[in-house]
Design a protein around this motif. Structure first.
Motif, PDB file in Angstrom:
ATOM      1  N   CYS A  29      71.849  23.916  27.206  1.00 48.05           N
ATOM      2  CA  CYS A  29      72.236  24.591  28.450  1.00 48.05           C
ATOM      3  C   CYS A  29      72.100  23.652  29.639  1.00 48.05           C
ATOM      4  O   CYS A  29      71.330  22.697  29.599  1.00 48.05           O
ATOM      5  CB  CYS A  29      71.326  25.796  28.700  1.00 48.05           C
ATOM      6  N   LEU A  79      76.960  26.615  31.643  1.00 45.74           N
ATOM      7  CA  LEU A  79      76.101  27.415  30.778  1.00 45.74           C
ATOM      8  C   LEU A  79      74.646  27.295  31.236  1.00 45.74           C
ATOM      9  O   LEU A  79      73.852  26.567  30.644  1.00 45.74           O
ATOM     10  CB  LEU A  79      76.253  26.945  29.327  1.00 45.74           C
ATOM     11  N   ALA A  81      70.732  27.709  31.912  1.00 45.53           N
ATOM     12  CA  ALA A  81      69.609  28.083  31.049  1.00 45.53           C
ATOM     13  C   ALA A  81      69.085  29.475  31.352  1.00 45.53           C
ATOM     14  O   ALA A  81      68.712  30.212  30.440  1.00 45.53           O
ATOM     15  CB  ALA A  81      68.496  27.047  31.173  1.00 45.53           C
ATOM     16  N   ALA A  93      71.819  27.162  23.861  1.00 41.11           N
ATOM     17  CA  ALA A  93      72.573  28.411  23.859  1.00 41.11           C
ATOM     18  C   ALA A  93      73.166  28.613  22.464  1.00 41.11           C
ATOM     19  O   ALA A  93      73.647  27.671  21.842  1.00 41.11           O
ATOM     20  CB  ALA A  93      73.693  28.359  24.894  1.00 41.11           C
TER      21      ALA A  93
END
Length: 110
Positions: A29, A79, A81, A93
């Motif tokens: 992530c 993306l 965390a 992820a």
């Protein structure tokens, strides 16, 4: 689950390497981390990134993205965390694919 290697975009350019999609994979992530998905299959497919983050005690919804058939190409991300990091390791992820036939993926970091 296989961890997709991060490929960092450089000022001199990046020619990403794509891997065949597995039933499930993970990516690290980050605010600059993206998943690039290409679909050459004759049917559309979905990519699901499992949400682990909470807001006021409520679990965030999974991120579900449809990738069109034949020439489908989606850049998904960033993306972060706080939304997607695994509770097991705190950094990766979890990603699943509704189909893997004709699907390739790359983990791109800008």
């Amino acid at each position: 689950m296989a961890l997709l290697a991060q490929q960092v975009v450089a000022m001199t350019g990046l020619t990403p390497t794509y891997s065949a999609a597995a039933a499930s994979t993970t990516v690290t992530c980050g605010e600059r981390s993206f998943l690039h998905v290409k679909n050459t299959n004759g049917s559309s497919m979905t990519v699901t990134i499992t949400a682990t983050g909470r807001l006021r005690g409520q679990l965030a919804a999974d991120l579900v993205v449809t990738v069109p058939a034949t020439t489908g190409d989606k850049m998904i991300g960033p993306l972060p965390a706080e939304l997607f990091a695994s509770t097991a390791d705190g950094v990766s992820a979890s990603i699943t694919y509704s189909s893997t036939t004709g699907v390739t993926v790359a983990n791109i970091v800008i």
